[in-house]
Design a protein around this motif. Sequence first.
Motif, PDB file in Angstrom:
ATOM      1  N   PRO A 272       0.866  -1.169   0.043  1.00 44.36           N
ATOM      2  CA  PRO A 272       0.091  -0.098  -0.040  1.00 44.36           C
ATOM      3  C   PRO A 272       0.837   1.347   0.054  1.00 44.36           C
ATOM      4  O   PRO A 272       0.301   2.333  -0.432  1.00 44.36           O
ATOM      5  CB  PRO A 272      -0.814  -0.336   1.331  1.00 44.36           C
ATOM      6  CG  PRO A 272      -0.100  -1.193   2.241  1.00 44.36           C
ATOM      7  CD  PRO A 272       0.431  -1.990   1.280  1.00 44.36           C
ATOM      8  N   GLU A 273       2.085   1.124   0.494  1.00 45.56           N
ATOM      9  CA  GLU A 273       2.988   2.627   0.757  1.00 45.56           C
ATOM     10  C   GLU A 273       4.156   2.154   0.399  1.00 45.56           C
ATOM     11  O   GLU A 273       4.960   1.350   0.374  1.00 45.56           O
ATOM     12  CB  GLU A 273       2.719   3.058   2.162  1.00 45.56           C
ATOM     13  CG  GLU A 273       1.454   3.436   2.565  1.00 45.56           C
ATOM     14  CD  GLU A 273       1.369   4.054   3.919  1.00 45.56           C
ATOM     15  OE1 GLU A 273       2.546   4.015   4.568  1.00 45.56           O
ATOM     16  OE2 GLU A 273       0.284   4.264   4.543  1.00 45.56           O
ATOM     17  N   THR A 322       3.536  -0.407  -5.705  1.00 50.27           N
ATOM     18  CA  THR A 322       2.481   0.220  -4.806  1.00 50.27           C
ATOM     19  C   THR A 322       1.028   0.137  -5.931  1.00 50.27           C
ATOM     20  O   THR A 322       1.193  -0.610  -7.048  1.00 50.27           O
ATOM     21  CB  THR A 322       2.427   1.885  -4.611  1.00 50.27           C
ATOM     22  OG1 THR A 322       3.207   2.579  -5.712  1.00 50.27           O
ATOM     23  CG2 THR A 322       3.740   1.818  -3.470  1.00 50.27           C
ATOM     24  N   ARG A 323      -0.064   0.634  -5.661  1.00 51.01           N
ATOM     25  CA  ARG A 323      -1.344   0.279  -5.934  1.00 51.01           C
ATOM     26  C   ARG A 323      -1.213   0.364  -7.805  1.00 51.01           C
ATOM     27  O   ARG A 323      -1.946  -0.291  -8.192  1.00 51.01           O
ATOM     28  CB  ARG A 323      -2.453   1.343  -5.495  1.00 51.01           C
ATOM     29  CG  ARG A 323      -2.199   2.650  -5.684  1.00 51.01           C
ATOM     30  CD  ARG A 323      -3.565   3.456  -5.091  1.00 51.01           C
ATOM     31  NE  ARG A 323      -3.118   5.122  -5.508  1.00 51.01           N
ATOM     32  CZ  ARG A 323      -2.813   5.799  -4.527  1.00 51.01           C
ATOM     33  NH1 ARG A 323      -2.602   5.247  -3.123  1.00 51.01           N
ATOM     34  NH2 ARG A 323      -2.878   7.149  -4.621  1.00 51.01           N
ATOM     35  N   ASP A 343      -5.526  -2.064   3.824  1.00 46.02           N
ATOM     36  CA  ASP A 343      -5.098  -0.415   4.004  1.00 46.02           C
ATOM     37  C   ASP A 343      -5.885   0.374   2.934  1.00 46.02           C
ATOM     38  O   ASP A 343      -5.930  -0.167   1.704  1.00 46.02           O
ATOM     39  CB  ASP A 343      -3.548  -0.535   3.738  1.00 46.02           C
ATOM     40  CG  ASP A 343      -3.056   0.400   3.997  1.00 46.02           C
ATOM     41  OD1 ASP A 343      -3.229   1.959   3.602  1.00 46.02           O
ATOM     42  OD2 ASP A 343      -2.279   0.750   5.187  1.00 46.02           O
ATOM     43  N   SER A 345      -4.849   2.913   1.695  1.00 40.63           N
ATOM     44  CA  SER A 345      -4.163   3.471   0.626  1.00 40.63           C
ATOM     45  C   SER A 345      -3.901   2.759  -0.773  1.00 40.63           C
ATOM     46  O   SER A 345      -3.845   3.152  -1.789  1.00 40.63           O
ATOM     47  CB  SER A 345      -2.639   3.505   1.123  1.00 40.63           C
ATOM     48  OG  SER A 345      -2.435   4.598   2.171  1.00 40.63           O
ATOM     49  N   LEU A 346      -4.463   1.779  -0.617  1.00 41.70           N
ATOM     50  CA  LEU A 346      -4.890   0.601  -1.992  1.00 41.70           C
ATOM     51  C   LEU A 346      -5.990   1.335  -2.924  1.00 41.70           C
ATOM     52  O   LEU A 346      -6.058   0.880  -4.162  1.00 41.70           O
ATOM     53  CB  LEU A 346      -5.109  -0.632  -1.518  1.00 41.70           C
ATOM     54  CG  LEU A 346      -3.840  -1.584  -0.924  1.00 41.70           C
ATOM     55  CD1 LEU A 346      -3.971  -2.784  -0.564  1.00 41.70           C
ATOM     56  CD2 LEU A 346      -2.641  -1.717  -2.141  1.00 41.70           C
ATOM     57  N   ARG A 357      -6.755  -3.498  -4.636  1.00 39.27           N
ATOM     58  CA  ARG A 357      -6.926  -4.959  -4.189  1.00 39.27           C
ATOM     59  C   ARG A 357      -8.074  -5.713  -4.841  1.00 39.27           C
ATOM     60  O   ARG A 357      -7.909  -6.671  -5.367  1.00 39.27           O
ATOM     61  CB  ARG A 357      -7.414  -4.677  -2.547  1.00 39.27           C
ATOM     62  CG  ARG A 357      -7.799  -6.018  -1.813  1.00 39.27           C
ATOM     63  CD  ARG A 357      -8.448  -6.134  -0.868  1.00 39.27           C
ATOM     64  NE  ARG A 357     -10.038  -5.491  -1.029  1.00 39.27           N
ATOM     65  CZ  ARG A 357     -10.520  -4.820  -0.145  1.00 39.27           C
ATOM     66  NH1 ARG A 357     -10.229  -4.562   1.192  1.00 39.27           N
ATOM     67  NH2 ARG A 357     -11.621  -4.286  -0.408  1.00 39.27           N
TER      68      ARG A 357
END
Length: 759
Positions: A272-273, A322-323, A343, A345-346, A357
């Motif tokens: 996520p980060e 990341t995403r 998370d 942030s995704l 996700r």
Amino acid sequence: MPSAPLGTPGSILRVAVAAPLMDAFDYLPPAPASDGCSATPSLLPGQRVLVPFGQGRRVGILLELRDTSDQDPVRLKPIERLLDPGPVLSTADLTLIRWAADYYRQPIGEALFSALPARLRQAKPILDEQVPGVSATPTGRTLDLETLRRAPKQRALLTLVRSVPEGIAVADLTVCLGPCAATLRSLRARGLLETCRLAPAGPVTHAPRAERAPGPELNADQAEALRRVAAALGGFSPFLLDGVTGSGKTEVYIRLIEAAAARGAQTLLIVPEIGLTPQLRERLTARLPDPPAVLHSGLAAGERERAWHRAASGRAGVVLGTRSAVFVPLPRLGLILVDEEHDASLKQQEGFRYSARDLAVRRAQLVGCPVVLGSATPSLETLNNAQTERYGWLRLPQRAGAACTPRTSLLDIRNQPLQAGLSAVLREEMRTEIAAGNQVLLFLNRRGYAPVLTCHACGWVGDCPHCDARLTLHLARRRLWCHHCGWTRPLPDVCPDCKGTDLRMLGRGTERLDEELRPLFPGVGIARLDRDTTRRRGELARLLDEVRRGDVQILLGTQMLAKGHDFPGVTLVGILDLDHSLYASDFRAPERTAQLIVQVTGRAGRAERPGRVVLQTRHPEHPLLQSLLHDGYRGFATTALAERREAELPPFSHLALLRAEAPAVETATDFLNQARLIAEGCTAEGRAEPLAETGVQCYGPVPAPMERRGGRYRAQLLIQSSQRPRLQRFLAGWSLALRALPRSKGLRWSLDVDPQDMY
């Protein structure tokens, strides 16, 4: 003239451009060269093309070749030229992105171009993929290596370079020998090495490298998780890897990557980060023969594009990102892993709004490969999918090795004197652990020096003139800062209202905590990790290295410390001032708070030494805290899912949020009122519209929780349905009707499907 007659097979090119338009456009093939000698170039879906668009030109992506067009053939223009000899996106990539754009009701062009590196969104050629390397000079090839016996690093590096006569990439040297920039400079200065450019290649299999670190022995639960997923390779199977913090989920990931590689498949690992990538990259590089291709926004544009090409060409066996990495082309994709799947942030919150996700699951379904969602605190949506057997449920209930679950206690700080925000009990616990040679982690989810600056004489408070928010004091920069819109002003010497000098700082952020800790713990190494201290590239990795070396005894920071990091020396975690999140208005707030507490708690006692967690609170009787203390996250999740079912909230219903913002509150509200009229089946004139569908409800419009932000007023309209297909059918027509509404000056709106934040 077109290169093929209209109506012949493939004579119409369907092209998407990067514009806020839902549909693609029809073009003709490029006109033949005037000399008649040039062959007609091959046209394939996924190629970049340059097309006339309006009064200018745009880069587009060729989606498909059609036989006919719905438009008048006379109006169609030919594309100007192809930008690439072949597709930059495969048919499988186009299928995924087109599905995502349709599901999230986003413009197809914006969705497609968000999947490309920044340079490829412009009319620029593909980056030269040659990589910097070094080779031995004639002197370096004939030098007696005994002359370097007092310089072992130079000797090892020159030996390695000489073993590859055509030259070796600098990146591969780093993989084999670790950081070696200074050694390279020394050898070049002595005339033993020279720089060169090399074609990209696979891993350095023929060059010697340090022995790869062996993995630890798996426990029974890890071995069973590995067995079940490995058995599913080659077909679609979704799994939840539900493991407590420190249970060895990363080790399971590595073994699964090895299993996929043995079948010749690539693995996509999403985190996520950005802050989680250095540690994971280090572990993957130590264990795997080929270093992962890393993709995130913190990389330089060229570095990111080269990693993208490594992945898209199939040369990278593992992609860590990341995403946005969910869209990277992978011709041999055989396994998808999503770490910290819970998370928020995704979820992309601007532009093309999507959940990495959920798209990872959809991509695995389209490709036909397993997808593993890992977390110590699974989202309630994913947990419900596991409980209803839509996902395989892999459980790791015990910490790996000799590590034990930390003991957690609530510390009531009502009427207790605090120093630096710490109770006497916590301060004493910290001194005991530091004296024993251990490390302490303090969690305070608020950066800056103080969240409020006020005048004691007249009551003035430093408010943001553009937002419904207070300005945070950053004392080191002597500025007041809005963490929502970014507006800043210098720290005033006197009150702007009454000119008084008694300005007081209320509350505490990580910057103030750092300052106040130093006199309480003199001579103790202290490191602060938050967005302010890790802005510079490489700073996060440097600070984490200091922690792992033991140079730091007290580590303090925000939620960037809460997940994924492994700090073996930390035996005590102190959680400070989380009470404000216990009463937030978002229905997901209890879930997020519980996840945050459990994730922070998991940083303690991850090695042989036992860990303790002290959570300071003024509300020790709060049901959420009591549930976590006595029943853990599983007990909390069971209760929370029952409450969600009763309230008909996700995962037992499905949501879309229409947001509007404008310089005037009436402009945003009027647009949402029109949107509601359409949703309910009538226009402002009262004519029936066939959009509303039984089973879809509208709520609002209402002001956003922070109504004014960045000088604009925000409001929102919530759409809810118990069935996802019904919601999607409704959104298909409604979103088109919204785009047809007259646009008031200054109005901006967005549609967020499956929103994760109700801000």
